[in-house]
Design a protein around this motif. Structure first.
Motif, short mmCIF file in Angstrom:
data_model
loop_
_atom_site.label_atom_id
_atom_site.label_comp_id
_atom_site.label_asym_id
_atom_site.label_seq_id
_atom_site.Cartn_x
_atom_site.Cartn_y
_atom_site.Cartn_z
N ASP A 1 -0.98 6.08 -10.52
CA ASP A 1 -2.13 6.33 -9.63
C ASP A 1 -3.46 5.79 -10.18
O ASP A 1 -4.49 5.90 -9.51
CB ASP A 1 -2.28 7.82 -9.35
CG ASP A 1 -1.25 8.34 -8.35
OD1 ASP A 1 -0.52 7.51 -7.78
OD2 ASP A 1 -1.18 9.56 -8.14
N CYS B 1 0.84 -1.20 0.00
CA CYS B 1 0.00 0.00 0.00
C CYS B 1 0.88 1.25 0.00
O CYS B 1 1.93 1.27 0.66
CB CYS B 1 -0.91 0.04 1.23
SG CYS B 1 -2.29 -1.12 1.18
N ARG C 1 0.58 5.88 -0.70
CA ARG C 1 -0.18 7.06 -1.09
C ARG C 1 0.12 7.38 -2.55
O ARG C 1 0.89 6.69 -3.20
CB ARG C 1 0.16 8.25 -0.20
CG ARG C 1 1.53 8.84 -0.44
CD ARG C 1 1.97 9.78 0.67
NE ARG C 1 1.00 10.83 0.94
CZ ARG C 1 1.01 11.58 2.06
NH1 ARG C 1 1.93 11.37 3.00
NH2 ARG C 1 0.11 12.51 2.26
N SER C 2 -0.47 8.44 -3.07
CA SER C 2 -0.27 8.82 -4.47
C SER C 2 1.20 8.91 -4.85
O SER C 2 2.02 9.42 -4.09
CB SER C 2 -0.94 10.18 -4.72
OG SER C 2 -0.55 10.71 -5.97
N GLN D 1 -3.78 5.88 -2.44
CA GLN D 1 -4.78 6.76 -1.82
C GLN D 1 -4.37 7.08 -0.40
O GLN D 1 -3.53 6.40 0.19
CB GLN D 1 -6.15 6.07 -1.80
CG GLN D 1 -6.16 4.76 -1.04
CD GLN D 1 -7.44 3.97 -1.26
OE1 GLN D 1 -8.38 4.11 -0.49
NE2 GLN D 1 -7.46 3.15 -2.30
N GLY D 2 -5.00 8.14 0.15
CA GLY D 2 -4.78 8.48 1.55
C GLY D 2 -3.39 9.05 1.83
O GLY D 2 -2.62 9.34 0.92
N ARG E 1 -4.03 -2.03 -3.67
CA ARG E 1 -5.15 -1.15 -3.99
C ARG E 1 -4.62 0.08 -4.70
O ARG E 1 -3.40 0.33 -4.72
CB ARG E 1 -5.90 -0.75 -2.72
CG ARG E 1 -5.04 0.05 -1.75
CD ARG E 1 -5.81 0.47 -0.51
NE ARG E 1 -4.98 1.30 0.36
CZ ARG E 1 -5.41 1.84 1.50
NH1 ARG E 1 -6.64 1.61 1.91
NH2 ARG E 1 -4.61 2.59 2.24
N LYS E 2 -5.50 0.86 -5.27
CA LYS E 2 -5.12 2.12 -5.90
C LYS E 2 -4.48 3.04 -4.87
O LYS E 2 -4.96 3.13 -3.74
CB LYS E 2 -6.37 2.78 -6.49
CG LYS E 2 -6.13 4.14 -7.12
CD LYS E 2 -7.44 4.73 -7.62
CE LYS E 2 -7.24 6.14 -8.15
NZ LYS E 2 -8.51 6.73 -8.64
#
Length: 335
Positions: A334, A153, A155-156, A194-195, A191-192
């Motif tokens: 992203d 995981c 972030r962008s 994010q956050g 996952r994509k």
């Protein structure tokens, strides 16, 4: 210390503030008030020099461009290296030649032209699930290994922290290999993107992924928040590339504003921020690594263990920033 009003933050600069600029210092800060205010209050107590602060999450460079020569800004504090480079690129800073700064801040953490200086360091760490992965001995390059497919995981990719990491990969391996690595990393995402960085550690706790990419100081901040303590306690903190070049470093920093009306006192403040008291405050309050070599990290940060830092001079990252953004676009990281 006086804090600028929200009206001033929107960019309305009063004529009186310009007239009085020589009597005090004005700091434009991307860094948050809880960290900056106590340090500047101590500076005022020691020197008698008053400080006004304008806090903003974005747009400081644009504001300074609008203000031009009438800008009241004396110093700009940034939360990451990319914002320092934005100020430099827009020609909004001025060089400072100071023996104090040169002695306090290692050469690799300051500009060769002396137009910016780092204040603190943070590591781009790899967090791993204590239960499912345990402590890891790995390199950033390993994040593209198919064995981690569906386990990571982040972030962008377009966040400054990740752009900086990609820039370092280009610096060490060249664009072609960095692109291959980035494609492999993307293929391994659970996952994509994010956050924020803390959200990645939360995702590990919730079982959405087993590995998270995040800055070191967030672990300390999570351990301060009762709601986030379970997230922090669910992961191991790992320092990548310890057997070779060392872990990637990003920095917060400072620069003298081009149109400072009070240069001498501004330099005094910059020197103070590089000194022992301020460096210790950064370490204790925000769990960052002091840039001054003889100031120790906080007890909590020290408990994470010693690590080898990448010796790549920070200014080199600026040379590969645009290439890093281009690669992130090319692999549609992203999406």
């Amino acid at each position: 210390m006086k804090i600028a009003s929200s009206l001033a933050i929107l960019g309305l600069v009063g004529f009186a503030s310009v007239a009085n600029a020589a009597e005090k210092l004005t700091v434009y800060s991307y860094r948050q008030a809880f960290l900056v205010e106590p340090i500047l209050e101590n500076f005022t107590k020691e020197t008698g020099i008053d400080v006004d602060v304008v806090f903003s999450k974005k747009g400081i460079a644009e504001r300074m461009m609008r203000e031009g020569r009438l800008s009241p800004a004396d110093i700009v504090l940034t939360s990451d290296f990319s914002r320092l480079m934005d100020l430099v690129d827009k020609k909004l800073v001025s060089a400072v030649d100071s023996d104090v700064l040169a002695n306090n801040i290692p050469q690799k953490y300051r500009s060769p032209e002396n137009d910016w200086y780092s204040l603190t360091m943070r590591v781009r760490n790899v967090y791993s699930s204590k239960d499912r992965m345990g402590k890891l001995d790995l390199d950033y390059e390993d994040l593209a290994d198919p064995k981690y497919k569906g386990k990571i995981c982040t972030r962008s990719g377009k966040h400054p922290y990740n752009i900086s990491l990609v820039a370092s990969m280009i610096a060490h391996h060249g664009e072609a290999d960095a692109k291959t690595w980035l494609e492999g990393l993307k293929a391994n995402l659970a996952r994509k993107p994010q956050g924020n960085d803390r959200a990645q550690v939360k995702a590990v706790k919730e079982g959405l992924c087993d590995i998270a990419i995040g800055n070191s100081y967030y672990l300390g901040k999570m351990l301060q928040d009762p709601k986030q303590v379970p997230w922090a306690e669910a992961v191991e903190i790992n320092f990548p590339n310890q057997a070779n070049r060392g872990s990637h470093i990003n920095v917060s920093g400072m620069a003298l504003a081009k149109h400072s009306k009070n240069r001498d006192n501004a330099v005094k403040l910059m020197e103070y921020l590089s000194g022992n008291d301020a460096q210790k405050a950064y370490a204790e309050v925000n769990f960052e690594y002091p840039v001054k070599a003889d100031v120790k990290p906080s007890e909590l940060v020290s408990s994470w263990g010693e690590f080898k830092a990448d010796e790549l001079p920070i200014f080199k990252l600026a040379e590969y920033h645009n290439a890093a953004v281009k690669l992130l676009d090319e692999v549609k990281f992203d999406l």
